[in-house]
Design a protein around this motif. Sequence first.
Motif, PDB file in Angstrom:
ATOM      1  N   TYR A 223       9.795  22.753 -45.693  1.00 43.51           N
ATOM      2  CA  TYR A 223       8.690  22.587 -46.647  1.00 43.51           C
ATOM      3  C   TYR A 223       8.729  21.217 -47.316  1.00 43.51           C
ATOM      4  N   LEU A 224       9.911  20.769 -47.716  1.00 44.92           N
ATOM      5  CA  LEU A 224      10.028  19.511 -48.446  1.00 44.92           C
ATOM      6  C   LEU A 224       9.691  18.302 -47.577  1.00 44.92           C
ATOM      7  N   GLN A 225       9.687  18.456 -46.270  1.00 37.94           N
ATOM      8  CA  GLN A 225       9.351  17.350 -45.373  1.00 37.94           C
ATOM      9  C   GLN A 225       7.858  17.266 -45.057  1.00 37.94           C
ATOM     10  N   LEU A 226       7.084  18.273 -45.499  1.00 41.16           N
ATOM     11  CA  LEU A 226       5.662  18.300 -45.176  1.00 41.16           C
ATOM     12  C   LEU A 226       4.866  17.358 -46.072  1.00 41.16           C
ATOM     13  N   ASP A 227       3.777  16.841 -45.545  1.00 43.65           N
ATOM     14  CA  ASP A 227       2.822  16.068 -46.341  1.00 43.65           C
ATOM     15  C   ASP A 227       1.936  17.066 -47.083  1.00 43.65           C
ATOM     16  N   GLN A 228       2.263  17.303 -48.329  1.00 44.75           N
ATOM     17  CA  GLN A 228       1.574  18.353 -49.068  1.00 44.75           C
ATOM     18  C   GLN A 228       0.126  17.995 -49.411  1.00 44.75           C
ATOM     19  N   THR A 229      -0.248  16.735 -49.283  1.00 39.31           N
ATOM     20  CA  THR A 229      -1.642  16.377 -49.547  1.00 39.31           C
ATOM     21  C   THR A 229      -2.578  17.178 -48.642  1.00 39.31           C
ATOM     22  N   VAL A 230      -2.170  17.349 -47.393  1.00 39.50           N
ATOM     23  CA  VAL A 230      -2.965  18.121 -46.431  1.00 39.50           C
ATOM     24  C   VAL A 230      -3.057  19.579 -46.862  1.00 39.50           C
ATOM     25  N   HIS A 231      -1.955  20.133 -47.318  1.00 36.86           N
ATOM     26  CA  HIS A 231      -1.916  21.562 -47.628  1.00 36.86           C
ATOM     27  C   HIS A 231      -2.578  21.868 -48.977  1.00 36.86           C
ATOM     28  N   TYR A 232      -2.510  20.930 -49.900  1.00 33.55           N
ATOM     29  CA  TYR A 232      -3.247  21.104 -51.148  1.00 33.55           C
ATOM     30  C   TYR A 232      -4.755  21.019 -50.892  1.00 33.55           C
ATOM     31  N   ALA A 233      -5.160  20.198 -49.933  1.00 32.94           N
ATOM     32  CA  ALA A 233      -6.571  20.143 -49.564  1.00 32.94           C
ATOM     33  C   ALA A 233      -7.028  21.488 -48.990  1.00 32.94           C
ATOM     34  N   HIS A 234      -6.152  22.150 -48.235  1.00 30.23           N
ATOM     35  CA  HIS A 234      -6.504  23.466 -47.709  1.00 30.23           C
ATOM     36  C   HIS A 234      -6.594  24.481 -48.844  1.00 30.23           C
ATOM     37  N   MET A 235      -5.676  24.388 -49.804  1.00 34.31           N
ATOM     38  CA  MET A 235      -5.749  25.277 -50.956  1.00 34.31           C
ATOM     39  C   MET A 235      -7.070  25.097 -51.709  1.00 34.31           C
ATOM     40  N   LYS A 236      -7.520  23.860 -51.845  1.00 36.54           N
ATOM     41  CA  LYS A 236      -8.806  23.613 -52.492  1.00 36.54           C
ATOM     42  C   LYS A 236      -9.935  24.289 -51.718  1.00 36.54           C
ATOM     43  N   LYS A 237      -9.826  24.285 -50.379  1.00 34.85           N
ATOM     44  CA  LYS A 237     -10.838  24.946 -49.556  1.00 34.85           C
ATOM     45  C   LYS A 237     -10.897  26.449 -49.870  1.00 34.85           C
ATOM     46  N   VAL A 238      -9.731  27.052 -50.109  1.00 33.12           N
ATOM     47  CA  VAL A 238      -9.708  28.467 -50.486  1.00 33.12           C
ATOM     48  C   VAL A 238     -10.401  28.656 -51.834  1.00 33.12           C
ATOM     49  N   LEU A 239     -10.128  27.773 -52.785  1.00 35.36           N
ATOM     50  CA  LEU A 239     -10.785  27.856 -54.096  1.00 35.36           C
ATOM     51  C   LEU A 239     -12.297  27.709 -53.951  1.00 35.36           C
ATOM     52  N   GLN A 240     -12.723  26.819 -53.060  1.00 32.99           N
ATOM     53  CA  GLN A 240     -14.163  26.667 -52.826  1.00 32.99           C
ATOM     54  C   GLN A 240     -14.764  27.962 -52.287  1.00 32.99           C
ATOM     55  N   ALA A 241     -14.042  28.618 -51.386  1.00 34.42           N
ATOM     56  CA  ALA A 241     -14.534  29.888 -50.840  1.00 34.42           C
ATOM     57  C   ALA A 241     -14.592  30.957 -51.915  1.00 34.42           C
ATOM     58  N   LEU A 242     -13.580  31.013 -52.757  1.00 34.83           N
ATOM     59  CA  LEU A 242     -13.576  31.999 -53.837  1.00 34.83           C
ATOM     60  C   LEU A 242     -14.693  31.724 -54.831  1.00 34.83           C
ATOM     61  N   THR A 243     -14.953  30.456 -55.091  1.00 39.24           N
ATOM     62  CA  THR A 243     -16.060  30.083 -55.971  1.00 39.24           C
ATOM     63  C   THR A 243     -17.385  30.514 -55.355  1.00 39.24           C
TER      64      THR A 243
END
Length: 421
Positions: A223-243
């Motif tokens: 996990y610590l080696q991942l580029d979290q910018t990509v995964h936070y962008a996916h999390m935002k996509k989930v928030l957009q869907a929930l919205t």
Amino acid sequence: MDTGVLEFDDLAAPRLTEVQRQILDYTEGRRVDLDVDRMLDEAVALAGADDLGDPGVTGRMLAYVAAIEADEGLTQLSRGTLRARVVRLLRNRLSLTALIKRYPEIEEIEIEKPFIVVGMPRSGTTHLVNLLAADTRRRALPYWESQEPLPLPGRGPDVFGVDPRYSASKAEHDAMMMSTPHVAAMHDRFPEAIEEEVEILDLDFAAYVLEWHARVPGWRDFYLQLDQTVHYAHMKKVLQALTFLRGPRTWVLKSPQHCEQLGPLMATFPDATVAFTHRDPVAVIQSAITMMAYADRLRRKTVDPEWLADYWADRVHRLLSACVRDRELVAPDRSVDVSFHNLNGHELDVIEQLYAKGGVDLTAPARTALRAYLDANPRGKHGSVRYDLQGQFGVSPDELRSRFDFYFDRFDVRPEIASKN
């Protein structure tokens, strides 16, 4: 209301209740299968869709499951819980991809000026985010929805208007209160409680939350080696869907993981206003590992308090080191620092500061709602726990605290626990 004091004297060698013994006797007879293809097939059947979106998620899922398999100390009950988690994550991800294909305008929804609470577990983050969510002008993530953010196709509310996802969460909570009743005094995840978005970060198989469920140092390193910018962008996509599903578009969020991911967090939500909570790391570690040791009587074949102390002392050190390193990524005019010793009894002062920084009007109705929440949820509502870090985990509070001088030097934090003479 239970306002008693809980004291555990059996963390290392649990004395199981009859209910706990029956649960383990029933579940230990058959090994839980974590075959990835079978879990994916189940998820596809539930979702009625077969597109996971990002092809890279498959590799992360394999690493996730391999980390679980490497933990040989899990009970079959725990393996079953984690298997259900993987299927649930896959199903929700499939449903998300299908929903966005059908309604591509979801990805154009703005997540406007969220309030985000960042801090260690047990540092007041849950109290603060639930308080913020009492202002209903903001969208928050209740526990029932964090577990199943996307509804199953064809499964709408029952004849009483109750979402089946809520009903399932309520049944799960009732079962937990039967099997491990003292969890509520430490962290009560009842269905309506506001939960961390780390649960929806996990839909991308890229979050730290698995560390709370099993002993997975390999997953931590992955996990610590991942580029979290990509995964936070996916999390935002989930928030957009929930919205899209039930709005509004202005959110209140929180997660300890953000402590070590402030760069990705602010890249994803550049107009966020952030409340950082700060507490004596010794108290944080003591509370967290006591809760985990208590839960481990059902999750693990044996409980190892020293392992918990060693692992989480290191993990909290990593999280706080990153927070101190990156704190300046969040501008002073968009953030507040909240000391744990100043939070209880002064919550509305904190809210006023946060709202002022975020340019939000604290209206009379909002103030009334916040006060009502505080009146209904005093500290220790479900009882309190008498902790003993030195006696139960063999750790000197003073020696442990010395590892966090950098944190005390940076923020207004007061020591809470002294070593025994």
